[in-house]
Design a protein around this motif. Sequence first.
Motif, PDB file in Angstrom:
ATOM      1  N   SER A  45      -0.890  -0.333 -13.300  1.00 11.23           N
ATOM      2  CA  SER A  45      -1.323  -0.071 -11.869  1.00 11.23           C
ATOM      3  C   SER A  45      -1.918  -0.965 -11.163  1.00 11.23           C
ATOM      4  O   SER A  45      -1.607  -1.134  -9.784  1.00 11.23           O
ATOM      5  N   LEU A  46      -2.614  -1.608 -11.471  1.00  9.11           N
ATOM      6  CA  LEU A  46      -3.163  -2.741 -10.942  1.00  9.11           C
ATOM      7  C   LEU A  46      -2.095  -3.683 -10.269  1.00  9.11           C
ATOM      8  O   LEU A  46      -2.323  -4.192  -9.110  1.00  9.11           O
ATOM      9  N   SER A  47      -1.170  -4.200 -11.308  1.00 11.47           N
ATOM     10  CA  SER A  47      -0.429  -5.076 -10.699  1.00 11.47           C
ATOM     11  C   SER A  47       0.537  -4.442  -9.696  1.00 11.47           C
ATOM     12  O   SER A  47       1.010  -4.972  -8.958  1.00 11.47           O
ATOM     13  N   ARG A  48       0.870  -2.832  -9.913  1.00 16.45           N
ATOM     14  CA  ARG A  48       1.574  -2.164  -8.896  1.00 16.45           C
ATOM     15  C   ARG A  48       0.891  -2.293  -7.580  1.00 16.45           C
ATOM     16  O   ARG A  48       1.728  -2.315  -6.468  1.00 16.45           O
ATOM     17  N   ALA A  49      -0.164  -2.179  -7.571  1.00 22.38           N
ATOM     18  CA  ALA A  49      -1.204  -2.192  -6.435  1.00 22.38           C
ATOM     19  C   ALA A  49      -0.717  -3.347  -5.345  1.00 22.38           C
ATOM     20  O   ALA A  49      -0.777  -3.264  -4.137  1.00 22.38           O
ATOM     21  N   GLY A  50      -0.489  -4.391  -6.105  1.00 25.67           N
ATOM     22  CA  GLY A  50      -0.080  -5.598  -5.299  1.00 25.67           C
ATOM     23  C   GLY A  50       1.431  -5.859  -5.108  1.00 25.67           C
ATOM     24  O   GLY A  50       1.645  -6.763  -4.101  1.00 25.67           O
ATOM     25  N   ARG A  51       2.075  -5.082  -5.576  1.00 24.41           N
ATOM     26  CA  ARG A  51       3.659  -5.225  -5.667  1.00 24.41           C
ATOM     27  C   ARG A  51       4.237  -4.283  -4.679  1.00 24.41           C
ATOM     28  O   ARG A  51       5.125  -4.804  -4.038  1.00 24.41           O
ATOM     29  N   VAL A  52       4.029  -3.106  -4.595  1.00 19.49           N
ATOM     30  CA  VAL A  52       4.735  -2.005  -4.209  1.00 19.49           C
ATOM     31  C   VAL A  52       4.723  -2.247  -2.615  1.00 19.49           C
ATOM     32  O   VAL A  52       3.601  -2.712  -1.989  1.00 19.49           O
ATOM     33  N   GLU A  53       5.799  -2.146  -2.059  1.00 19.55           N
ATOM     34  CA  GLU A  53       6.010  -2.345  -0.531  1.00 19.55           C
ATOM     35  C   GLU A  53       5.275  -1.106   0.269  1.00 19.55           C
ATOM     36  O   GLU A  53       5.511  -0.108   0.080  1.00 19.55           O
ATOM     37  N   TYR A  54       4.502  -1.726   1.365  1.00 18.60           N
ATOM     38  CA  TYR A  54       3.756  -0.506   2.082  1.00 18.60           C
ATOM     39  C   TYR A  54       4.703  -0.054   3.254  1.00 18.60           C
ATOM     40  O   TYR A  54       5.721  -0.820   3.812  1.00 18.60           O
ATOM     41  N   ARG A  55       4.435   1.041   3.497  1.00 16.82           N
ATOM     42  CA  ARG A  55       5.071   1.751   4.685  1.00 16.82           C
ATOM     43  C   ARG A  55       4.133   1.920   5.760  1.00 16.82           C
ATOM     44  O   ARG A  55       3.411   2.493   5.892  1.00 16.82           O
ATOM     45  N   TRP A  56       4.243   1.035   6.874  1.00 13.82           N
ATOM     46  CA  TRP A  56       3.031   0.758   7.725  1.00 13.82           C
ATOM     47  C   TRP A  56       3.242   1.873   8.722  1.00 13.82           C
ATOM     48  O   TRP A  56       4.260   2.205   9.265  1.00 13.82           O
ATOM     49  N   ASP A  57       2.010   2.585   9.014  1.00  9.24           N
ATOM     50  CA  ASP A  57       1.898   3.562   9.948  1.00  9.24           C
ATOM     51  C   ASP A  57       0.573   4.011  10.466  1.00  9.24           C
ATOM     52  O   ASP A  57      -0.251   3.183   9.931  1.00  9.24           O
ATOM     53  N   ASP A  58       0.481   4.622  11.646  1.00  8.39           N
ATOM     54  CA  ASP A  58      -0.657   5.173  11.995  1.00  8.39           C
ATOM     55  C   ASP A  58      -1.239   6.198  11.174  1.00  8.39           C
ATOM     56  O   ASP A  58      -0.648   7.192  11.308  1.00  8.39           O
TER      57      ASP A  58
END
Lengths: 500, 146
Positions: free
Chosen positions: A339-352
């Motif tokens: 989960s730690l490695s996923r936290a750095g890897r997963v693509e973010y969907r930027w939003d307000d």
Amino acid sequence: MLRNLSVRRKGLLVLALPLVVATLVLAVLHDIGRSLDRSLRWALHSQQVLTTIEQATSELVAIHGENLQLALIGVSENEFQIQDRVDAARAALARLAQLLADNREQTDLLREFAPRVEALLTDLVETHQVLRDGDLKPGSTRSAENDRRLLDVTRIADDLRVGERRLQLERFEQVARLGKQRSIALVAGGALFLVGGVWLGWRLLHSMIRRMLVVRENVQHLADDEELAPPIPARDEIGQIDLAVHRMVRALRSQRSDNEMFIYSVSHDLRSPLVNLQGFGKELEAAAAELRALLDTGDADEAGRERVRRIVTEEMPEALAFIDLAVQRQSRIIDSLLSLSRAGRVEYRWDDIDLGQCLDSLAAQYRRAEGGLELTLASLPSVRGDRDALERLFDNLLGNAVKYLDPARAGRIEVGARDEGNGNVVVFVRDNGVGIEPQDLDRVFLPFTRLAGGEGEGIGLSLVRRVVDRHHGSIWIESDPGVGTTVFVRLPTARPASAR
Amino acid sequence: MNTKNVTVVIGEDDDGHALLVRKNLERVGFSGAFVRLRDGREVLEYFTGDPPPAAALRNTLLLLDINMPQMDGIEALRRLRANPATARLPVIMLTTTDSPREVARCYELGCNMYMTKPVVYEHFVDAIARLGSFLAVVRVPTDAAD
């Protein structure tokens, strides 16, 4: 002073300074050239004056000579046109008046000269007429009189010539002097341009190259993981690159020491259950051996049967329970690592993201789970980020706050925010829990760090820090042992409605 | 060596590890008493608080895990060595990692031995036997202090 100029300014300086020198030299040369032109023109003017004086006098002499010839031998050239001669003389006089207009001394002389010439011309024409008509007796004094006056006129003409020659000489000397000045200006200016330009260019280039070499060395040191040379003392672009390299090295080293700490704690935490697996495995082995030995003895007595019972019902299940725990523990650690490695890897969907809305449901869950918990949410702003990541972040912070509440008093957790006004907002989660000892504050963000009484794998805050880092924010903790802890998270505010 | 009068105090947060140490020591013939403590604070309280430390110190060997919550083994060792009453207590450090820096730090702080888990108990017995002579030495001043 020079080295603090930016490279762009240095380049401009190298271009501009020689241009300024060249322009100055050209201006001086131009000035000298104009003076030279003027002097030459005046010298030519003098020459014109001299020629015109010559013309005027020569016409007089020619007419007088014709008269003398007539008087002596009575013969005249048929072609001799006296009126042409007179006109030429008068034209010469008029031109002289023009040419000498700006010279007072010569004009004074001309005032003496012109009437005499005019008078002499009249007489000469008259004499010529008389001689033509053959009225003049030989030996008449008229010729002698004309001789004398002609001499008088030529004497004044000589004075005029002498004056003009002197002027002409002065002007030629001026021309020679200016020519010399021009040569000097050309050579000196050219030398200044070349030497100055080359010197300045070389100096700047040399200092830039030298510092660029330092930067190159530093980058090489960075690649080779060696000590860097001290920062170069300049604030131009090269100095800034060097500073950036130094900053990068500091960041990398701190990151590496974090990583080493991380690997250290992970390997410790992975090995801890291994010790149990191996140890209790051996216990099972020993138990099996003992059981075999008891079986080998054949009919066991009461004590033997009791021993078998103990091994089978107590010791072996105990060992198996520890093995099971160890396996579960290992599995949890590996899940945490993933989960730690996923936290750095997963693509973010930027939003307000409306934090108030986001935290309302979380808070409700915690209130349901923890009876008697007083969890208050102040008015919370919208931030720019990834909804899932932010929910995970605040879930962890609230979870920690709940986990480390002091059982001795009623739990109170407060979430609030303050706008920093520079595009950032600071959200805080404050609890009245057990607090964190000062010596533990700097390691709480390391993965696999559990504080007193903590359960789980100690991965929460390092996850939180990853999320905050990816939001380009920051996180810090203030804590008073026995009083409570406040976690501050700085996040970028949502974009204003007008910017959307 | 007769270990009947020796007390082994073990500071270890992991139940499994503590149990394994006890079982294996008993298997190789250790017959003394065991005291299990869960972290550095409990260890300090045991040796410096009530009941009076002198009794706790007599014929006692301390096994200290390095990685413990609240107060880790290294900090506990430092405080024990700083206190004259416990300065000469025989201490064996136990850890799962053998980082050279950590080993050096422990010896610097005055531990008597450093062992890496999983412990090879045959070595462990040798170590206790060697420390036994040490115990005999430290018993004298402890008795004199009574």
